[in-house]
Scaffold this active site. Sequence first.
Site, PDB file in Angstrom:
ATOM      1  N   GLU A 106      41.816  50.328  36.966  1.00 26.75           N
ATOM      2  CA  GLU A 106      42.837  49.424  37.516  1.00 26.75           C
ATOM      3  C   GLU A 106      42.971  48.174  36.638  1.00 26.75           C
ATOM      4  OE1 GLU A 106      41.055  49.547  41.552  1.00 26.75           O
ATOM      5  OE2 GLU A 106      43.068  50.051  42.223  1.00 26.75           O
ATOM      6  N   GLU A 126      37.679  56.604  44.196  1.00 30.39           N
ATOM      7  CA  GLU A 126      37.492  55.935  45.490  1.00 30.39           C
ATOM      8  C   GLU A 126      37.538  56.887  46.680  1.00 30.39           C
ATOM      9  OE1 GLU A 126      39.212  54.833  42.976  1.00 30.39           O
ATOM     10  OE2 GLU A 126      38.729  52.717  42.669  1.00 30.39           O
TER      11      GLU A 126
END
Length: 704
Positions: A106, A126
């Site tokens: 990210e 995640e």
Amino acid sequence: MNTAHYDTHGNVAVIRLDNPPVNGLGLPLRQGIVDGIKKAEGDSAIKAVVIIGSDRAFSGGADISEFGTPKMLGEPNLLTVINYVESSSKPVVAAIGGACMGGGLELALGCHYRVSKPDAQISLPEVKLGILPGAGGTQRLPRVIGAEHALNMIVSGAAMPAKMFNGSALFDEMIDGDLLDGALSFAHKVVSENLPLKKVRNLKAKHANPEGFFMFARNTVGAVAKNYPAPLKCVDAVEAAVTKPFEKGMEIEREAFAHLINTSESKALRHAFFAERLTSKIPDVPSDTPTRDIKQVGVIGAGTMGTGISINFLNAGIPVTIVEMKQDGLDRGIAAIRKVYEGRVKKGKMTQEKAEAAMGLVTPSLSYDDLKNADLVIEAVFEEMGVKESVFKKLDEVCKPGAILASNTSTLDVDKIASFTKRPQDVIGLHFFSPANIMQLLEVIRGKETAKDVMATAMKLAKTIRKTAVVSGVCDGFIGNRMINQYSREALLMLQEGATVQQIDKAIEKFGFAMGPLRMADMAGGDIGFAIRKRQYAENPNMKKMVVADRLGEMGRFGQKTGSGFYRYEPGNRNALHDPEVDRVIEDVRKELRITPRKISNQEIVERCVYALVNEGARILEEGIAQRASDIDMVYLTGYGFPVYRGGPMHYAEEVGLLNVVRAMETFAENPDAEPGFWKPAALLQKCAAEGKRFDEQATSKNQ
Ligand SMILES: NC(=O)c1ccc[n+]([C@@H]2O[C@H](COP(=O)([O-])OP(=O)(O)OC[C@H]3O[C@@H](n4cnc5c(N)ncnc54)[C@H](O)[C@@H]3O)[C@@H](O)[C@H]2O)c1
């Protein structure tokens, strides 16, 4: 603490992430990145910035040591850092090598340019913790690799080699040589050509037919995800990346993240994640304890377990000598191993060469003398103390000093087995589960005299053969089987009291176990349970008898292997079929025991089975047989099909609330058919419930 280093190379500033082992984005590192950008912006000589990690990782994402602490969300949090980087007035280039995971990816997506080693591993894992990427990953990744690829990565959490996305907007350049050199020349190009500050947020995440695609995705993901809410939320978020403006998509991602982080499924998955890391830690065996080299393994007994155990080592490239009593037994065992490898080749899971290489590491033998060079010998012969005695006495004679002597016994006293040798410090239990080449769990049984370096070696070896090793003290059944006995017992007693075979299995399977207790008993073989019960009745005459199961045992109904047990089976088929004869046996037993059958709810079935596990687990903790409650959970998650999204029996009980668990036990104790004393809550359980503590919290405060 400085975990980001700043230096300059001509007119390019380099921020080097330095938070070993994988540059977890902890608070100091996040601060370091912001400081670096600030410094570069304030220096008019600097025209561009490179952010680079180590050879091992650009960044593995969130710093797991900050999980659950205020530091995790402390400012600058990851979102702040990414916004700061993205809005920098000078171009920022991410130089990616090694792992680039989760928050790491990210962050890279927040940079204006990305260059990468072709073999860097990128992922957004995640979902494996029951959440979704919460710092823009679901919005930015689809903008650079397209919705379909991005959704696949986000929903699976799988790592992909960077080179797969060469040519996409994810990477501006692949760097074959030195990463820093390559990144610097790329940055110089950006400066000299005056390239713009490219922001991923301004790209469009496209799909030719978003409506059709997301409907299809929802159906397929929903069918696979079943009890896990995160994957469908990932679909929502990626859809928003395609159909909504960036800021709106970010809002949807944030809402989904905030919802998921509080779900019991995510709590369970995060618990399992940490539990798995803890299992290998033994408080009095420090991580720097020297280990013994294991280059050559011996296995005694080429039966069900011996062959499965051997395959683990062959897969790891460790030569194995298998010793049997007779040639035909040995031949059968070697043929069984060959069949496993042939099956893998046929299914395309292994090359013929690799299979041959593994088979080439096996030495079949009828002589214990062939074990004289073995560094570790694992015994997997019949489960009789007399047989174990003769085997260990022989091993004591032939094995070299320092060799580790292990038993795969399921029930016998490892200390007694050790006493048959003059080297009890070298004896250990290595309790594999069937099929031993597949099951992830390995119980490592620590005897009274087992040496610390033997324990350290076993734990290290478990990693080599890709097992989850959990330490257990010596007791009947160790952690897993000792607990499962209580669980099965409740299932069997409920059959007598009024439940049906089908109802019990369905209720437990609905709770999430891979298989109900009666189908499991049929699969494992009723003869083993029957023999164990007979022994237990003899040892404890007051014990409540499981008469239905005993009656089926007397009838020779031992499950799948005899074609009938709690169910009946068609030849060559493992489908469990309803058998009216079993209903008749149950009815007869109820009459004999003068039990008036009552309606038993599915809730009672689940609670009695699961709380029986919990109570025995608490006793096991109390006695120091298990090191921690989370170890017990790992035993159940990796060896007994306990639903992962419930986190294991001890975690589940804590989530239900230990007070509620105790109260349910008190109700079960009032059942006139219950064995007096059976439902007395373990002292530790009672104490934790009364003090409002979790099991491991209680253990920690005891040690302080
Ligand atoms: N089957 C399971 O699910 C399971 C699971 C965990 C542990 N165990 C334990 O593993 C051990 C082996 O179980 P199994 O199911 O593989 O049994 P098995 O009957 O399939 O195999 C035992 C093998 O040992 C050989 N053997 C017996 N005495 C020997 C000796 N003195 N020297 C050399 N070989 C000898 C036999 O010929 C046989 O091939 C037992 O202690 C059992 O409790 C079994």
